[in-house]
Scaffold this motif. Structure first.
Motif, PDB file in Angstrom:
ATOM      1  N   UNK A 162      -4.824  -9.773  10.987  1.00  0.00           N
ATOM      2  CA  UNK A 162      -4.269  -8.956  12.058  1.00  0.00           C
ATOM      3  C   UNK A 162      -5.379  -7.995  12.445  1.00  0.00           C
ATOM      4  N   UNK A 163      -6.007  -8.219  13.582  1.00  0.00           N
ATOM      5  CA  UNK A 163      -7.182  -7.425  13.943  1.00  0.00           C
ATOM      6  C   UNK A 163      -6.830  -6.010  14.383  1.00  0.00           C
ATOM      7  N   UNK A 164      -5.645  -5.816  14.948  1.00  0.00           N
ATOM      8  CA  UNK A 164      -5.269  -4.472  15.384  1.00  0.00           C
ATOM      9  C   UNK A 164      -3.747  -4.365  15.442  1.00  0.00           C
ATOM     10  N   UNK A 165      -3.159  -4.147  14.285  1.00  0.00           N
ATOM     11  CA  UNK A 165      -1.714  -3.968  14.167  1.00  0.00           C
ATOM     12  C   UNK A 165      -1.443  -2.860  13.167  1.00  0.00           C
ATOM     13  N   UNK A 166      -0.344  -2.167  13.359  1.00  0.00           N
ATOM     14  CA  UNK A 166       0.068  -1.164  12.392  1.00  0.00           C
ATOM     15  C   UNK A 166       1.279  -1.692  11.627  1.00  0.00           C
ATOM     16  N   UNK A 167       1.747  -0.894  10.683  1.00  0.00           N
ATOM     17  CA  UNK A 167       2.917  -1.256   9.895  1.00  0.00           C
ATOM     18  C   UNK A 167       4.182  -0.807  10.625  1.00  0.00           C
ATOM     19  N   UNK A 168       5.150  -1.719  10.731  1.00  0.00           N
ATOM     20  CA  UNK A 168       6.401  -1.392  11.413  1.00  0.00           C
ATOM     21  C   UNK A 168       7.104  -0.217  10.730  1.00  0.00           C
ATOM     22  N   UNK A 169       6.953  -0.105   9.410  1.00  0.00           N
ATOM     23  CA  UNK A 169       7.591   0.990   8.683  1.00  0.00           C
ATOM     24  C   UNK A 169       7.030   2.345   9.091  1.00  0.00           C
ATOM     25  N   UNK A 170       5.798   2.363   9.612  1.00  0.00           N
ATOM     26  CA  UNK A 170       5.182   3.611  10.057  1.00  0.00           C
ATOM     27  C   UNK A 170       5.434   3.885  11.532  1.00  0.00           C
ATOM     28  N   UNK A 171       5.499   2.826  12.328  1.00  0.00           N
ATOM     29  CA  UNK A 171       5.706   2.989  13.770  1.00  0.00           C
ATOM     30  C   UNK A 171       6.566   1.835  14.256  1.00  0.00           C
ATOM     31  N   UNK A 172       7.768   2.138  14.701  1.00  0.00           N
ATOM     32  CA  UNK A 172       8.742   1.106  15.056  1.00  0.00           C
ATOM     33  C   UNK A 172       8.473   0.575  16.459  1.00  0.00           C
ATOM     34  N   UNK A 173       7.526  -0.342  16.531  1.00  0.00           N
ATOM     35  CA  UNK A 173       7.196  -1.002  17.791  1.00  0.00           C
ATOM     36  C   UNK A 173       7.091  -2.487  17.499  1.00  0.00           C
ATOM     37  N   UNK A 174       7.534  -3.323  18.456  1.00  0.00           N
ATOM     38  CA  UNK A 174       7.555  -4.760  18.183  1.00  0.00           C
ATOM     39  C   UNK A 174       6.174  -5.345  17.919  1.00  0.00           C
ATOM     40  N   UNK A 191      -6.330 -10.507   6.036  1.00  0.00           N
ATOM     41  CA  UNK A 191      -6.805  -9.159   6.344  1.00  0.00           C
ATOM     42  C   UNK A 191      -5.846  -8.535   7.349  1.00  0.00           C
ATOM     43  N   UNK A 192      -5.494  -7.272   7.120  1.00  0.00           N
ATOM     44  CA  UNK A 192      -4.642  -6.597   8.092  1.00  0.00           C
ATOM     45  C   UNK A 192      -5.121  -5.167   8.300  1.00  0.00           C
ATOM     46  N   UNK A 193      -5.220  -4.765   9.567  1.00  0.00           N
ATOM     47  CA  UNK A 193      -5.570  -3.392   9.922  1.00  0.00           C
ATOM     48  C   UNK A 193      -4.275  -2.595   9.979  1.00  0.00           C
ATOM     49  N   UNK A 194      -4.146  -1.625   9.108  1.00  0.00           N
ATOM     50  CA  UNK A 194      -2.967  -0.757   9.110  1.00  0.00           C
ATOM     51  C   UNK A 194      -3.408   0.622   9.560  1.00  0.00           C
ATOM     52  N   UNK A 195      -2.923   1.076  10.709  1.00  0.00           N
ATOM     53  CA  UNK A 195      -3.300   2.377  11.220  1.00  0.00           C
ATOM     54  C   UNK A 195      -2.617   3.498  10.448  1.00  0.00           C
ATOM     55  N   UNK A 196      -3.306   4.639  10.324  1.00  0.00           N
ATOM     56  CA  UNK A 196      -2.720   5.779   9.623  1.00  0.00           C
ATOM     57  C   UNK A 196      -1.897   6.653  10.563  1.00  0.00           C
ATOM     58  N   UNK A 197      -2.099   6.482  11.882  1.00  0.00           N
ATOM     59  CA  UNK A 197      -1.363   7.289  12.868  1.00  0.00           C
ATOM     60  C   UNK A 197       0.045   6.723  13.014  1.00  0.00           C
ATOM     61  N   UNK A 198       1.062   7.545  12.753  1.00  0.00           N
ATOM     62  CA  UNK A 198       2.442   7.073  12.810  1.00  0.00           C
ATOM     63  C   UNK A 198       2.821   6.596  14.196  1.00  0.00           C
ATOM     64  N   UNK A 199       2.116   7.057  15.225  1.00  0.00           N
ATOM     65  CA  UNK A 199       2.454   6.661  16.599  1.00  0.00           C
ATOM     66  C   UNK A 199       1.593   5.515  17.108  1.00  0.00           C
ATOM     67  N   UNK A 200       0.817   4.906  16.211  1.00  0.00           N
ATOM     68  CA  UNK A 200      -0.093   3.851  16.634  1.00  0.00           C
ATOM     69  C   UNK A 200       0.675   2.738  17.346  1.00  0.00           C
ATOM     70  N   UNK A 201       0.238   2.416  18.543  1.00  0.00           N
ATOM     71  CA  UNK A 201       0.773   1.346  19.379  1.00  0.00           C
ATOM     72  C   UNK A 201       2.140   1.655  19.969  1.00  0.00           C
TER      73      UNK A 201
END
Length: 204
Positions: A162-174, A191-201
């Motif tokens: 996942x080149x640019x995805x966050x965790x759904x548990x951190x930011x509820x976006x499809x 490999x997965x990119x997990x953003x630290x910003x809760x509002x990512x995406x």
């Protein structure tokens, strides 16, 4: 880039979904050409196609540069185009962007059932995954639907990313990835990119 100690990167070859089912292959080739020309313009960059040439470039003080295809609509549903893009330097492909291909559903299908086309990957979509594995091209699952994620993880014989995805548990976006899929990526050794910003995406 040097101040940030960047040693290597993927350049994303991208054209809008407005080209889907029309001239996405043509525009994709143009963007690929522009990317190669840009890399060639600057002596700090070096175009590489494999880990060995990337390591050599880094050891020589260059920023190792390779390319990814940001959306499967740019292969025009043809394995021959996929192979030729690999020959031109593409080393990962995001299966969809913000639109379905005829063989893979994107993330909008998770929130709007009218967008479901293949309910994940079609049989041809599974062939795309296996051909990417054979070529040595990363399968990138950012942007795709959850069903597509799971189908790709079922089929792929190589680690996915996942080149640019966050965790759904951190930011509820499809666009973001649910925990059960993250665990499957671990099992896949992907490999997965997990953003630290809760509002990512949230804004995408």
């Amino acid at each position: 880039m040097k101040e940030g100690r960047l040693y290597g990167q993927f350049w994303s070859v991208y054209v809008s979904c407005k080209t889907n089912f029309k001239d996405a292959v043509d525009w994709g080739l143009q963007q690929l050409d522009i990317t190669r020309e840009y890399v060639d313009m600057y002596p700090e960059f070096e175009l590489v196609n494999d880990p060995w040439s990337a390591k050599k470039a880094m050891n020589n003080g260059k920023i190792a540069s390779t390319m990814g295809l940001e959306g499967g609509h740019m292969i025009g549903s043809r394995l021959a185009i996929l192979r030729q893009l690999f020959n031109l330097g593409i080393r990962y492909m995001t299966l969809t962007h913000n639109c379905n291909t005829p063989w893979a559903d994107n993330n909008i299908a998770d929130v709007n059932e009218t967008h479901v086309r293949s309910n994940g990957l079609s049989d041809f979509g599974k062939d795309v995954i296996l051909e990417m594995n054979r070529l040595g091209m990363f399968v990138d699952l950012s942007h795709v639907s959850k069903a597509t994620m799971n189908d790709a993880l079922d089929v792929s014989e190589a680690p996915v990313m996942f080149s640019h995805s966050s965790a759904r548990a951190l930011a509820s976006h499809q666009r973001n990835v649910e925990d059960d899929v993250i665990k499957r990526v671990k099992e896949n050794k992907g490999i997965i990119c997990i953003g630290s910003d809760l509002n990512l995406f949230d804004f995408v």
